[in-house]
Write a protein that holds these residues in place. Sequence first.
Motif, PDB file in Angstrom:
ATOM      1  N   ASN A 191      97.995  44.548 -38.967  1.00 53.80           N
ATOM      2  CA  ASN A 191      98.140  43.674 -37.807  1.00 53.80           C
ATOM      3  C   ASN A 191      99.441  42.896 -37.884  1.00 53.80           C
ATOM      4  O   ASN A 191      99.809  42.406 -38.954  1.00 53.80           O
ATOM      5  CB  ASN A 191      96.976  42.682 -37.777  1.00 53.80           C
ATOM      6  N   ARG A 192     100.110  42.767 -36.743  1.00 56.30           N
ATOM      7  CA  ARG A 192     101.338  41.977 -36.651  1.00 56.30           C
ATOM      8  C   ARG A 192     101.195  40.987 -35.503  1.00 56.30           C
ATOM      9  O   ARG A 192     100.935  41.390 -34.364  1.00 56.30           O
ATOM     10  CB  ARG A 192     102.540  42.889 -36.406  1.00 56.30           C
ATOM     11  N   LEU A 193     101.352  39.712 -35.817  1.00 59.31           N
ATOM     12  CA  LEU A 193     101.319  38.675 -34.791  1.00 59.31           C
ATOM     13  C   LEU A 193     102.691  38.022 -34.720  1.00 59.31           C
ATOM     14  O   LEU A 193     103.240  37.626 -35.747  1.00 59.31           O
ATOM     15  CB  LEU A 193     100.285  37.606 -35.145  1.00 59.31           C
ATOM     16  N   GLY A 243      98.138  34.078 -31.840  1.00 68.04           N
ATOM     17  CA  GLY A 243      96.915  34.088 -32.619  1.00 68.04           C
ATOM     18  C   GLY A 243      95.921  35.095 -32.084  1.00 68.04           C
ATOM     19  O   GLY A 243      96.018  35.531 -30.938  1.00 68.04           O
ATOM     20  N   VAL A 244      94.974  35.461 -32.905  1.00 70.02           N
ATOM     21  CA  VAL A 244      93.863  36.310 -32.460  1.00 70.02           C
ATOM     22  C   VAL A 244      93.049  35.452 -31.490  1.00 70.02           C
ATOM     23  O   VAL A 244      92.694  34.314 -31.819  1.00 70.02           O
ATOM     24  CB  VAL A 244      93.019  36.763 -33.673  1.00 70.02           C
ATOM     25  N   PRO A 245      92.732  35.962 -30.287  1.00 67.49           N
ATOM     26  CA  PRO A 245      92.149  35.108 -29.249  1.00 67.49           C
ATOM     27  C   PRO A 245      90.643  34.863 -29.379  1.00 67.49           C
ATOM     28  O   PRO A 245      90.022  34.384 -28.441  1.00 67.49           O
ATOM     29  CB  PRO A 245      92.473  35.873 -27.968  1.00 67.49           C
ATOM     30  N   PHE A 246      90.050  35.182 -30.515  1.00 72.02           N
ATOM     31  CA  PHE A 246      88.605  34.980 -30.654  1.00 72.02           C
ATOM     32  C   PHE A 246      88.256  34.622 -32.096  1.00 72.02           C
ATOM     33  O   PHE A 246      88.977  34.934 -33.024  1.00 72.02           O
ATOM     34  CB  PHE A 246      87.834  36.238 -30.228  1.00 72.02           C
ATOM     35  N   ALA A 265      80.970  33.996 -42.562  1.00 68.93           N
ATOM     36  CA  ALA A 265      81.996  32.991 -42.259  1.00 68.93           C
ATOM     37  C   ALA A 265      82.621  33.254 -40.886  1.00 68.93           C
ATOM     38  O   ALA A 265      82.963  34.380 -40.556  1.00 68.93           O
ATOM     39  CB  ALA A 265      83.073  33.003 -43.339  1.00 68.93           C
ATOM     40  N   LYS A 266      82.782  32.189 -40.122  1.00 69.58           N
ATOM     41  CA  LYS A 266      83.465  32.296 -38.824  1.00 69.58           C
ATOM     42  C   LYS A 266      84.956  32.168 -39.085  1.00 69.58           C
ATOM     43  O   LYS A 266      85.396  31.228 -39.734  1.00 69.58           O
ATOM     44  CB  LYS A 266      82.971  31.197 -37.888  1.00 69.58           C
ATOM     45  N   ARG A 267      85.738  33.134 -38.566  1.00 71.10           N
ATOM     46  CA  ARG A 267      87.163  33.185 -38.888  1.00 71.10           C
ATOM     47  C   ARG A 267      88.020  33.453 -37.659  1.00 71.10           C
ATOM     48  O   ARG A 267      87.584  34.121 -36.723  1.00 71.10           O
ATOM     49  CB  ARG A 267      87.423  34.261 -39.928  1.00 71.10           C
TER      50      ARG A 267
END
Length: 117
Positions: free
Chosen positions: A31-33, A38-41, A82-84
């Motif tokens: 993955n490249r951000l 950011g990851v939207p969720f 865990a929520k991440r």
Amino acid sequence: MTNYTKINIGTEDRAELHDRLGLTGAEVSVNRLPAGAGVPFVHSHRRNEEIYGILAGAGRAVIDGENVSLAAGDWLRVAPAAKRQFSAAEDSGVTYVCIQVKEGSLGGFTAEDAVVH
């Protein structure tokens, strides 16, 4: 190529390797951000732990509400429940690999599983 598969993912923003490599025991993505993205969720899992390896850049993970700074060379294991959520630093993009496997499923390490020929 009966016993191996080789691919090149180039500069894709996200490459899920399970289908492309025919993986049967793990899900792996690269993955490249870009900076500030950011990851939207937020997500968690039922049975799978995730291992994240930061290959380049910097960012952060929010895990169960705790901010965890991430930089190239860092590795992070996240338990299934865990929520991440992950994001790149404001001034730097981040490239990371995510390996997802069923928690507790490892049948042995190299020393126990390897066959030396």
